[in-house]
Design a protein around this motif. Sequence first.
Motif, PDB file in Angstrom:
ATOM      1  N   ILE A 141      73.892  24.462 -17.827  1.00 22.99           N
ATOM      2  CA  ILE A 141      74.479  25.604 -18.520  1.00 22.99           C
ATOM      3  C   ILE A 141      75.269  25.025 -19.689  1.00 22.99           C
ATOM      4  N   THR A 145      72.872  28.230 -23.593  1.00 24.11           N
ATOM      5  CA  THR A 145      72.757  29.117 -22.441  1.00 24.11           C
ATOM      6  C   THR A 145      73.751  30.264 -22.525  1.00 24.11           C
ATOM      7  N   ASN A 149      71.465  33.451 -25.203  1.00 24.14           N
ATOM      8  CA  ASN A 149      70.672  34.230 -24.264  1.00 24.14           C
ATOM      9  C   ASN A 149      71.475  35.404 -23.725  1.00 24.14           C
ATOM     10  N   VAL A 151      72.992  37.801 -21.002  1.00 21.82           N
ATOM     11  CA  VAL A 151      73.349  37.566 -19.610  1.00 21.82           C
ATOM     12  C   VAL A 151      72.926  38.765 -18.782  1.00 21.82           C
ATOM     13  N   ILE A 191      74.655  33.574 -14.465  1.00 25.25           N
ATOM     14  CA  ILE A 191      73.445  32.872 -14.897  1.00 25.25           C
ATOM     15  C   ILE A 191      72.862  32.022 -13.774  1.00 25.25           C
ATOM     16  N   VAL A 270      66.274  29.883 -15.010  1.00 26.43           N
ATOM     17  CA  VAL A 270      67.211  30.570 -15.884  1.00 26.43           C
ATOM     18  C   VAL A 270      68.401  29.728 -16.314  1.00 26.43           C
ATOM     19  N   VAL A 271      68.715  28.659 -15.637  1.00 23.88           N
ATOM     20  CA  VAL A 271      69.914  27.931 -16.024  1.00 23.88           C
ATOM     21  C   VAL A 271      69.669  26.977 -17.178  1.00 23.88           C
TER      22      VAL A 271
END
Length: 273
Positions: A141, A145, A149, A151, A191, A270-271
């Motif tokens: 992260i 991140t 992006n 959340v 996240i 996703v991280v």
Amino acid sequence: MERVGPSTTVKYECLLFDMDDTLYPMSLGLNSACRKNIEEFMLTHLNIDECEVPTMCLDLYREHGTTMAGLKALGYKFDDDEFHALVHGTLPYHTLKPDLVLRNILLSMPQRKIIFTNADKAHAAQVLSRMCLEDCFEGVICFETLNNNPVEEPQSMKCSINETDDINRLSSATRIICKPALESFQAAAIIANIDPNKTIFFDDSIRNIATGKAAGFHTVIVGRSSLVPGADHALRSIHNMREALPELWECEGEEYTEQMMIHSTAVETVVKA
């Protein structure tokens, strides 16, 4: 090295690590070189008066979490990627060596492990690669991140609608989200799909530790032999984890292992920025 109270019985599910000056000591010189490069950027690219740059750089860092965030808050316009490339491009990465001791410690820990840094993804990749730690963490992260992006709240997270809206609003280009802001910890939890109450946060920064504690994380200050406000544990070196936190290696049973596998699968895509 100092600990508070008896060994906890909490089943820790995740370990959240700061990177710079936490996984390696500040004495390697990357921190001071980075600040020098930021000052050079302020002088040559933003035309800030030379006599004002050092104090302004430090004041913005203290007030906004990073000097970059402070410059953006003041209205300075510049490309994020260009800033990171210039600030990190000439860092003494050669001082970072493979840390096989830390690598073995991390790989022996059963919990999920995630990097949580204010730095950009290119810098994080350089550091982790040179230390031979890139495969020790589930994901990173980082600046991209948190700021590039949207959340989105996983269904498994118990987060109020208002809280999620606040995080999404703060993700706009008008403000940089970074530690030690509480919003950055809230965003990181969403996240990575983690429960702060079952997560240990490691960082060398006193103010990051204080916010991490306020956000509900268990906290470890790294690089100090005594506790600071908000810290549950203190480590002189990150290599002292096994000695200070033996409960991290205690077997939690099959139910715990299955739970970790489910969470790991959910967050893997996703991280990473």
